[in-house]
Design a protein around this motif. Structure first.
Motif, mmCIF file in Angstrom:
data_model
loop_
_atom_site.group_PDB
_atom_site.id
_atom_site.type_symbol
_atom_site.label_atom_id
_atom_site.label_comp_id
_atom_site.label_asym_id
_atom_site.label_seq_id
_atom_site.Cartn_x
_atom_site.Cartn_y
_atom_site.Cartn_z
ATOM 1 N N GLY A 107 19.914 34.596 -23.838
ATOM 2 C CA GLY A 107 21.301 34.258 -24.131
ATOM 3 C C GLY A 107 22.084 34.247 -22.828
ATOM 4 N N THR A 111 27.168 33.078 -25.217
ATOM 5 C CA THR A 111 26.498 33.220 -26.516
ATOM 6 C C THR A 111 26.191 34.666 -26.876
ATOM 7 O OG1 THR A 111 24.277 33.039 -25.559
ATOM 8 C CG2 THR A 111 25.381 30.992 -26.164
ATOM 9 N N VAL A 114 20.866 36.096 -27.928
ATOM 10 C CA VAL A 114 20.461 35.293 -29.080
ATOM 11 C C VAL A 114 19.029 35.624 -29.493
ATOM 12 C CG1 VAL A 114 20.136 32.957 -29.975
ATOM 13 C CG2 VAL A 114 22.034 33.447 -28.402
ATOM 14 N N LYS A 436 20.168 26.641 -26.739
ATOM 15 C CA LYS A 436 21.233 27.504 -27.260
ATOM 16 C C LYS A 436 21.986 28.250 -26.171
ATOM 17 C CE LYS A 436 19.329 28.083 -31.885
ATOM 18 N NZ LYS A 436 18.828 29.022 -32.911
#
Length: 470
Positions: A107, A111, A114, A436
């Motif tokens: 991450g 974010t 994650v 992500k």
């Protein structure tokens, strides 16, 4: 009538007793019908930094023994050029881009942590479901949130640390990610971490010798920090790569301890062992990738082509090489086949069962195509052809059969193949998720510079943000 019933009962009882005696005998000799599965994953190791890979200056006698008794793969690759996404691909048997685990780390500042997607199935999930004892030892680096930790991802037992790296010696006040832990509880230790992890692996198989087990043994050696025991530094005091040589020696000793214990317990014959590095040798640990271009973090062969051994003495002969194109993605389906576990129809696996190739039932390449992507850079294989693409810059193509060093760009000479590879890569990307998280501007700028320079066969001016500003 009662006489016949008595005889029938007696016959059934005798068959049952004989079956139980056979089972007890099998258990006593350490022979399970199901093979034990061990994945030995090392960290940032150079492509030729083992004796079986041709090293002339690093000593790895025990790993060389494993290679001699197994099959060495010469065209084997991991799914990423950096630690965390490579582990995500290995552990799930699918391209980690399918669930957005593309950049290093788990991450970023935007974010948060994650880690692995909740809906993703791990190898440990499957083996646990099929009555295997499951253990993860060493470096995790797949997420530190409670839902991402090994005990929640199929591992009944976890002895290691959650983060991507730490000191090999005891820390006074380690963070949760860097502390050595056992199932969530901090463990204080004396000595050298590689030895501590090795000892735990040996004790685990002693305690689980009577039932099949799945062991994920992920050493952080030879990742930085470059730290070794005094006795090993003394052994290599005149070595030009002294600390790396000492760290590699300790790693080899501990793999040897495990190998010898399997042998002593008569488990070796029916244990499927994989040995590989999580990515290519790093630029900061003095590792050697030989004739391969590039290193950890970039899409040239030095970033993702790795040493790879598969050994299972009961099932196939060792002391040989296999030249087919293969991937760490193949570990999951091969292990399932070895354990005779049927894959759930809803599960996507991108790898290939290697057993037919290992048993000489099949020839050729397990894969014709493989793909890589990390943010701005991507690559694709089609047989011997290799494409490397850098966003907003361009792409190059090599024929690895006669240019393993990736120096001769054939993109203009063979435009048909070049366009085919570009289209193949785009088609693959259309099936993947967007990343992500990213790696931060400082590192992404460095990685971009490295690719741009290497694609032009030019000298790389800096390999880290610190070097860029020196």
């Amino acid at each position: 009538m009662s006489k016949y019933l008595y005889l029938l009962f007696f016959a059934v009882l005798m068959v049952s007793c004989i079956k139980n005696v056979k089972q007890e005998s099998s258990t006593a000799t350490g022979e399970n019908n199901k093979p034990n599965i061990i994945i030995i994953l090392v960290d940032d190791a150079g492509y030729i930094d083992f004796g079986f890979m041709g090293s002339k200056d690093l000593e790895t006698p025990h790993i060389d023994t494993l290679a001699k008794n197994g099959v060495t793969f010469t065209d084997a690759h991991v799914t990423s050029t950096v630690c965390a996404p490579s582990r995500a691909g290995l552990m799930t048997g699918k391209y980690q881009q399918r669930f957005g685990f593309e950049a290093n780390g788990t991450g970023d500042k935007n974010t948060g942590d994650v880690g692995l997607s909740e809906g993703v199935t791990t190898m440990a999930d499957v083996f646990k479901e099929h009555d295997y004892s499951t253990v993860a030892i060493g470096k995790w680096h797949l997420g530190a949130n409670p839902s991402d930790q090994p005990n929640q991802r199929g591992f009944e037992d976890f002895y290691g640390f959650l983060g991507g790296g730490r000191s090999y010696f005891p820390l006074e006040q380690p963070s949760e990610e860097h502390m050595l832990q056992h199932n969530g509880k901090r463990i204080s230790f004396d000595g050298y971490l590689t030895d501590v992890l090795g000892d735990y692996s040996v004790n685990y198989i002693k305690d689980h010798k009577d039932t099949p087990f799945f062991m994920y043994l992920a050493y952080n050696a030879v990742h930085t920090p470059m730290e070794a025991k005094k006795v090993d530094l003394e052994k290599f005091k005149d070595h030009p790569r002294q600390t790396l040589a000492a760290m590699t020696w300790s790693l080899d000793e501990n793999i040897g301890k495990l190998y010898n214990k399997l042998k002593d317990l008569k488990l070796l014959d029916n244990t499927l062992i994989y040995f590989l590095s999580d990515n290519g040798g790093a630029a900061n640990n003095r590792s050697d990738n030989g004739e391969l271009k590039g290193w950890k973090g970039n899409e040239f062969e030095g970033g993702h082509r790795v040493p790879f051994i598969v050994s299972w003495p009961k099932a196939f002969k060792g002391n040989r090489k296999f030249n087919g194109l293969s991937s760490s993605l193949d570990i999951f389906p091969t292990a399932l086949a070895a354990a005779e576990i049927k894959k759930d129809s809803s599960m996507i696996l991108d790898g290939v069962n290697l057993l037919p190739f290992l048993k000489n039932q099949k020839e050729g390449n397990p894969h014709r195509e493989l793909y890589w992507r990390k943010l701005d850079d991507a690559a694709a294989r089609l047989d011997d052809l290799k494409l490397i693409r850098l966003d907003n810059y361009g792409a190059v193509m090599y024929n690895l059969s006669d240019d393993i060093g990736e120096t001769h760009d054939l993109s203009y000479q063979d435009s048909v193949s070049f366009n085919l590879l570009k289209n193949n890569l785009q088609t693959w990307e259309s099936q993947m998720e967007a990343p992500k998280w990213d790696e931060g501007k400082a590192w992404m700028d460095v990685t971009y510079h490295i690719h741009k320079q290497l694609m032009q066969n030019k000298k790389v001016k800096y390999k880290s943000p610190r070097e860029k500003h020196e």
